[in-house]
Scaffold this motif. Structure first.
Motif, short mmCIF file in Angstrom:
data_model
loop_
_atom_site.label_atom_id
_atom_site.label_comp_id
_atom_site.label_asym_id
_atom_site.label_seq_id
_atom_site.Cartn_x
_atom_site.Cartn_y
_atom_site.Cartn_z
N GLY A 51 -13.88 -48.92 0.19
CA GLY A 51 -15.02 -48.04 0.46
C GLY A 51 -16.34 -48.55 -0.10
N GLY A 53 -18.16 -50.92 0.98
CA GLY A 53 -19.11 -51.27 2.05
C GLY A 53 -18.94 -52.69 2.57
N LYS A 54 -17.80 -53.32 2.26
CA LYS A 54 -17.58 -54.73 2.64
C LYS A 54 -17.53 -54.90 4.16
CE LYS A 54 -13.67 -54.80 0.37
NZ LYS A 54 -13.65 -53.42 -0.13
N SER A 55 -16.72 -54.05 4.81
CA SER A 55 -16.60 -54.18 6.28
C SER A 55 -17.93 -53.89 6.94
CB SER A 55 -15.53 -53.23 6.82
OG SER A 55 -14.26 -53.59 6.33
N LEU A 56 -18.62 -52.87 6.44
CA LEU A 56 -19.94 -52.54 7.00
C LEU A 56 -20.88 -53.72 6.88
CD1 LEU A 56 -20.76 -48.91 5.80
CD2 LEU A 56 -20.44 -49.70 8.16
N HIS A 197 -8.90 -58.33 -0.32
CA HIS A 197 -8.44 -57.47 -1.41
C HIS A 197 -7.62 -58.24 -2.41
CE1 HIS A 197 -8.99 -53.98 1.39
NE2 HIS A 197 -9.68 -53.68 0.33
N1 LIG Z 1 -19.89 -44.66 10.78
C1 LIG Z 1 -19.70 -44.19 9.56
N2 LIG Z 1 -20.07 -42.94 9.23
C2 LIG Z 1 -19.91 -42.47 8.00
N3 LIG Z 1 -19.37 -43.16 6.99
C3 LIG Z 1 -18.98 -44.40 7.25
C4 LIG Z 1 -19.12 -44.99 8.54
N4 LIG Z 1 -18.64 -46.24 8.48
C5 LIG Z 1 -18.22 -46.43 7.22
N5 LIG Z 1 -18.41 -45.32 6.47
C6 LIG Z 1 -18.14 -45.17 5.04
O1 LIG Z 1 -18.81 -46.22 4.36
C7 LIG Z 1 -18.08 -46.65 3.24
C8 LIG Z 1 -17.87 -48.14 3.30
O2 LIG Z 1 -16.96 -48.44 4.34
P1 LIG Z 1 -16.36 -49.89 4.55
O3 LIG Z 1 -15.41 -49.80 5.67
O4 LIG Z 1 -17.46 -50.86 4.66
O5 LIG Z 1 -15.60 -50.11 3.17
P2 LIG Z 1 -14.79 -51.38 2.68
O6 LIG Z 1 -15.45 -51.89 1.44
O7 LIG Z 1 -14.60 -52.33 3.79
O8 LIG Z 1 -13.40 -50.72 2.26
P3 LIG Z 1 -11.88 -51.25 2.42
O9 LIG Z 1 -11.66 -52.10 1.20
O10 LIG Z 1 -11.07 -50.02 2.35
O11 LIG Z 1 -11.75 -51.99 3.72
C9 LIG Z 1 -16.79 -45.84 3.24
O12 LIG Z 1 -16.94 -44.78 2.33
C10 LIG Z 1 -16.69 -45.35 4.67
O13 LIG Z 1 -16.01 -44.12 4.71
#
Ligand SMILES: Nc1ncnc2c1ncn2[C@@H]1O[C@H](COP(=O)(O)OP(=O)(O)OP(=O)(O)O)[C@@H](O)[C@H]1O
Ligand SMILES: [Mg+2]
Length: 245
Positions: A51, A53-56, A197
């Protein structure tokens, strides 16, 4: 096998620069004031808890979504159709054969039929997919699907490849195979930006690390420095296996 040098003739689109880049949904600031430069020819691993924000961040860099504020800019435009490619955390494969999955993005990128069939054949061979070529892609095992997703991205001859958790849910030998491919891509000159991860995987692959915590980039630098002497308590806890978010 001899492989073409991918960036030899192309204008380099790197470095990629993020300046005070933020991404919000409603009131939630999911990425906050990110300043980051991705240099040509490096392997950057984006780390951080679930969570963070890596994927974002990868989706923004690849242009799948737009920043709310700040900027994301490339050094120059590549005249070729597909200078960047991304493999998603859960790859989406077409409900068609392995061969068709490789052919489709090349068609979208504007390659002519004859060129495409040669590129597809070369890619099948390069990734050990010839025996699977006519199989429905969605019936492949998880490891095979991931290999196909990487092959599909590579077939576009990108300068930079974004890989989101490329070996999540794979067994150790499939994971090794994916890591070998990543090293080969890198040796061919492809810049790698990936998430993982797996701390051991990150140590094996990373030349640079970007550490995200709650949407903020709190560390960025050479991998050895990050692993041996993390600067922030959050990174120290993360590396020590403490549960943080
Ligand atoms: N379109 C969206 N609307 C609202 N919240 C979002 C949206 N997309 C992502 N999020 C939130 O943004 C945060 C970051 O999401 P992201 O998928 O980038 O995490 P991550 O670091 O890749 O996590 P993981 O290790 O679980 O893959 C999370 O809390 C997710 O719920
Ligand atoms: Mg993710």
């Amino acid at each position: 096998m001899k492989v073409d040098k991918v960036i030899a003739s192309a204008t380099t689109i790197l470095p990629l620069r993020l300046k005070d880049m933020s991404y919000s949904v409603g009131n939630a600031r999911l990425l906050d004031g990110i300043d980051l430069t991705v240099k040509a020819g490096r392997r950057l691993v984006v780390m951080g808890p679930n969570g963070a924000g890596k994927s974002l961040l990868l989706r923004l860099c690849h242009g799948l979504i737009e920043p709310t504020s700040g900027s994301i800019s490339w050094q120059s435009q590549d005249p070729r159709p597909a200078a960047q490619a991304m493999v998603l955390q859960r790859p989406v494969l077409l409900r068609r054969s392995v061969r068709a999955n490789l052919n489709y993005p090349l068609a979208l990128a504007g390659y002519a039929r004859a060129a495409r069939s040669e590129m597809v054949q070369k890619t099948l061979a390069r990734f050990g997919l010839i025996p699977l070529a006519e199989r429905p892609a969605r019936l492949l095992s998880g490891g095979e699907q991931q290999r196909l997703a990487l092959a599909r991205a590579w077939a576009l001859r990108p300068q930079i490849l974004f890989l989101d958790e490329p070996s999540a849910a794979l067994d150790p030998s499939a994971t090794r195979a994916i890591e070998d491919l990543i090293f080969q891509f890198s040796a061919e000159g492809i810049t790698i930006v990936m998430t993982s991860h797996d701390l051991f995987q990150a140590r094996r692959l990373a030349q640079d690390v970007a550490f995200l915590h709650r949407g903020r980039l709190i560390e960025h630098g050479p991998a050895a420095q990050f692993f041996d002497a993390p600067q922030t308590p959050e990174a120290r806890d993360f590396l020590g296996g403490a549960l943080i978010w």
